[in-house]
Design an enzyme around this catalytic site. Structure first.
Site, short mmCIF file in Angstrom:
data_model
loop_
_atom_site.label_atom_id
_atom_site.label_comp_id
_atom_site.label_asym_id
_atom_site.label_seq_id
_atom_site.Cartn_x
_atom_site.Cartn_y
_atom_site.Cartn_z
CB SER A 1 -0.92 0.03 1.22
OG SER A 1 -2.15 -0.55 0.90
CE LYS B 1 -3.85 1.13 -1.65
NZ LYS B 1 -4.02 0.08 -0.70
CE1 TYR C 1 -3.94 -0.93 -4.87
CE2 TYR C 1 -4.62 -3.21 -5.16
CZ TYR C 1 -4.30 -2.15 -4.33
OH TYR C 1 -4.33 -2.31 -2.97
CE1 TYR D 1 -3.36 0.48 4.60
CE2 TYR D 1 -2.71 -0.71 6.55
CZ TYR D 1 -2.53 -0.41 5.23
OH TYR D 1 -1.52 -1.00 4.54
CB VAL E 1 -0.32 -5.99 3.91
CG1 VAL E 1 -1.58 -5.35 4.46
CG2 VAL E 1 -0.40 -6.15 2.40
#
Ligand code: GLN
Length: 334
Positions: A89, A92, A213, A265, A283
């Site tokens: 992530s 991102k 992605y 998150y 992760v």
């Protein structure tokens, strides 16, 4: 048009920070880092490596390491700082940068929102119950929508170019096994992409957005690569060594703001209170942190808490933040 203006370019020397810490001695940072590593190590057995992407389950939960790059040119490191892991992530932050550079502010934020969710990173629920626009670009749905906005024949190539530039590492490459594992197992992400297609949030082929992605998440990095990206972010997008601007200032501001509000998150609030450094986790066990005007920090420990954040990594950062007074609201006294 963006509602943010792009300020004139600045040279690195104008960006040099004040004293790095109260005592100012270099040895203090290395000592603090080693203490923080010991603190982080105490927690690595309390979490679990990610298993929903089968390839990630091979990680060793006891690996832990960190790297610091200061804006004044020093490098500090400890533990497994050279161990490669997939960016997951943390990608991102780079895909958001790329989408803002290519599609632009108005286009991107007509598809993706700017608000924290309070839900898990892979939650699907609000796409139907609240709004079909994913709430922000740091959750999976938002990052898949962001990927769909990046134009060009080979957006992954553009992503790799940018990732290499901001991590100051020309050798970054795709981890094929993780990519294939994630592509095979990514049914939840697939559901979100097709849902967003049905709501016209994704305009093109959802499989293309998903493939981009999955690839972006599957690039191998080390704590040092993340420390470099953190350093560039902490220095307003300028590489402090060369003085070269790598990312536009208005984009850096947006990326760091999302790191504060959504980077960990649904653990972002607690992390803001306890650590207080703009950060983004993945992760794979990585955490990217940018201490404004002072340093970039890259942390790695694949033992995750229930929210998908690195347990040892967060404890390490919390300890480091206290001893080096890195919290954005550290104030003048302990
Ligand atoms: N590739 C992962 C996924 O889509 C990224 C999630 C994460 O790092 N939180 O689930």
């Amino acid at each position: 048009m963006s509602s943010f203006s792009v300020p004139p370019m600045r040279s690195a020397s104008e960006d040099l920070p004040g004293p790095l810490m109260r005592e100012g001695a270099e040895g203090d940072i290395q000592g603090a880092l080693e203490r923080a590593l010991r603190e982080g190590k105490r927690y690595t057995k309390t979490g679990k490596v990610a298993t929903y992407i089968p390839e990630l389950s091979k990680a060793n939960p006891e690996h832990i390491g960190a790297c610091i790059k200061t804006l004044t040119g020093e490098t500090y490191h400890c533990g497994d700082w050279q161990e490669p892991f997939t960016i997951q992530s943390i990608s991102k932050t780079i895909s958001l940068t790329l989408a803002l550079q290519t599609a632009g502010y108005d286009m991107l934020f007509s598809k993706v929102g700017l608000e924290p969710t309070g839900d898990s990173f892979n939650s699907i629920v609000k796409l139907e119950t609240k709004t079909p626009h994913p709430l922000n670009p740091m959750i999976n749905a938002g990052a898949i929508a962001t990927a769909s906005c990046i134009p060009g024949d080979d957006p992954f190539e553009l992503y790799m170019e940018l990732a290499k530039r901001v991590c100051l590492n020309d050798d970054l490459s795709l981890n094929h096994d993780v990519y294939l594992s994630e592509k095979l197992a990514g049914m939840r992400n697939r559901s979100m992409a097709y849902w967003m297609k049905s709501e016209n949030i994704i305009e093109g082929d959802p499989e293309e957005a998903l493939d981009l992605y999955f690839r972006m998440c599957s690039v191998n990095v080390t704590a040092e690569d993340l420390a470099n990206w953190g350093m560039v972010l902490a220095n307003d997008g300028v590489d402090p060594t060369s003085g070269t601007r790598l990312v536009e200032s208005w984009i850096v501001r947006i990326v760091k703001t999302f790191m504060v509000t959504c980077g960990m998150y649904d653990g972002s609030g607690e992390f803001a209170v306890k650590v207080g450094i703009p950060s983004k986790s993945g992760v794979g066990g990585g955490i990217l942190s940018a201490v404004e005007g002072r340093m970039g920090i890259g942390v790695f420990n694949p033992s995750l808490d229930r929210k998908g954040n690195s347990i040892g990594g967060m404890r390490l950062l919390e300890d480091l933040s206290k001893s080096l007074r890195l919290h954005y609201f550290a104030g003048k006294q302990q």
